[in-house]
Design an enzyme around this catalytic site. Structure first.
Site, PDB file in Angstrom:
ATOM      1  N   ASP A   8       0.864  -1.163   0.000  1.00  0.00           N
ATOM      2  CA  ASP A   8       0.000   0.000   0.000  1.00  0.00           C
ATOM      3  C   ASP A   8       0.916   1.233   0.000  1.00  0.00           C
ATOM      4  O   ASP A   8       2.112   1.125   0.286  1.00  0.00           O
ATOM      5  CB  ASP A   8      -0.880  -0.029   1.254  1.00  0.00           C
ATOM      6  CG  ASP A   8      -1.670   1.236   1.452  1.00  0.00           C
ATOM      7  OD1 ASP A   8      -2.385   1.636   0.521  1.00  0.00           O
ATOM      8  OD2 ASP A   8      -1.545   1.836   2.533  1.00  0.00           O
ATOM      9  N   ASP A  10      -0.249   5.133   0.945  1.00  0.00           N
ATOM     10  CA  ASP A  10      -0.546   6.066   2.035  1.00  0.00           C
ATOM     11  C   ASP A  10      -0.614   5.345   3.378  1.00  0.00           C
ATOM     12  O   ASP A  10      -1.400   4.413   3.535  1.00  0.00           O
ATOM     13  CB  ASP A  10      -1.888   6.758   1.785  1.00  0.00           C
ATOM     14  CG  ASP A  10      -1.917   7.519   0.470  1.00  0.00           C
ATOM     15  OD1 ASP A  10      -1.670   8.730   0.491  1.00  0.00           O
ATOM     16  OD2 ASP A  10      -2.186   6.890  -0.576  1.00  0.00           O
ATOM     17  N   ASP A 164      -1.686  -0.722   5.837  1.00  0.00           N
ATOM     18  CA  ASP A 164      -1.972  -0.139   7.149  1.00  0.00           C
ATOM     19  C   ASP A 164      -3.458  -0.093   7.491  1.00  0.00           C
ATOM     20  O   ASP A 164      -3.830   0.525   8.493  1.00  0.00           O
ATOM     21  CB  ASP A 164      -1.404   1.285   7.229  1.00  0.00           C
ATOM     22  CG  ASP A 164      -2.240   2.280   6.434  1.00  0.00           C
ATOM     23  OD1 ASP A 164      -2.546   1.991   5.256  1.00  0.00           O
ATOM     24  OD2 ASP A 164      -2.593   3.340   6.981  1.00  0.00           O
TER      25      ASP A 164
END
Length: 210
Positions: A8, A10, A164
């Site tokens: 991922d 961000d 996240d």
């Protein structure tokens, strides 16, 4: 044997929170709404900016949704890298995974994703970058993960997702691959409990990946 690392962007590779928050607050300013804090924005991002902006527009708003989204995109495109930076140990750790194929899957648009990766100095590590406009569905759909696996010829046992948020976990589960969640990003540890592994620092990948 593991051969593909899918990341991922961000909250995993880059802390983009301040620049996103500034762009969101600029976008919604004509609506007369109070600005949101960085922490509030971090709790809301993940599913793509269109959905985020849409959720912030009151039903009685007189300004068209597309105008607000355009304000965001215009502002964000000019301020992508004002405050955005790679998280600690990202560059050094990625350099030690030379034997693995690496890709980025973001719910941010592909152009923005590539510009950020270039701006923080880590674009050279990734052969494939997919954004929200690259494939027909976004995370938590498994579609982008399956697309990357297809391009690399990697089976579900040969790939791992690192992210996240619950979107990353759900997408990985649906694609049948294991997932490593990071706690330093945009979500609390509690929301990451369904991951196979949880790490507090990016360099802890060096203990898990091999």
């Amino acid at each position: 044997m593991l051969k593909l690392l899918i990341f991922d962007l961000d909250g995993t590779l880059a802390d983009t929170s301040v620049d996103i928050a500034n762009a969101v607050n600029y976008a919604i300013e004509p609506l007369g709404k109070s600005s949101y804090s960085v922490e509030e924005i971090k709790a809301m991002v993940g599913s793509g900016i269109t959905k985020l902006i849409r959720s912030l527009i009151p039903s009685e708003a007189s300004i068209p949704e597309e105008n607000i989204i355009k304000r965001f995109l215009d502002y964000y495109s000019e301020h992508l890298l004002d405050n955005t930076k790679a998280y600690p140990y990202v560059n050094d750790t990625l350099s030690k995974f030379a034997d693995y194929k690496k890709a980025v899957i973001s719910n941010k648009r592909e152009g923005f994703s590539r510009e950020i990766l270039e701006g923080i100095g880590i674009s050279r590590f990734f052969d494939i970058v997919l954004g929200s406009d690259s494939v027909r569905e976004q995370k938590p759909s498994p579609v982008p993960l399956l697309e990357v696996m297809k391009r690399y010829g990697a089976s579900k046992d040969e790939a791992v997702m690192i992210g996240d948020s619950s979107y990353d976990i759900q997408a990985a589960r649906a694609a049948g691959v294991k997932v490593i969640a990071v706690t330093y990003g945009f979500r609390s540890r509690e929301t990451l409990k369904d991951a196979d592994y949880i790490i507090d620092s990016f360099d802890e990948l060096l203990k898990i990946i091999p």
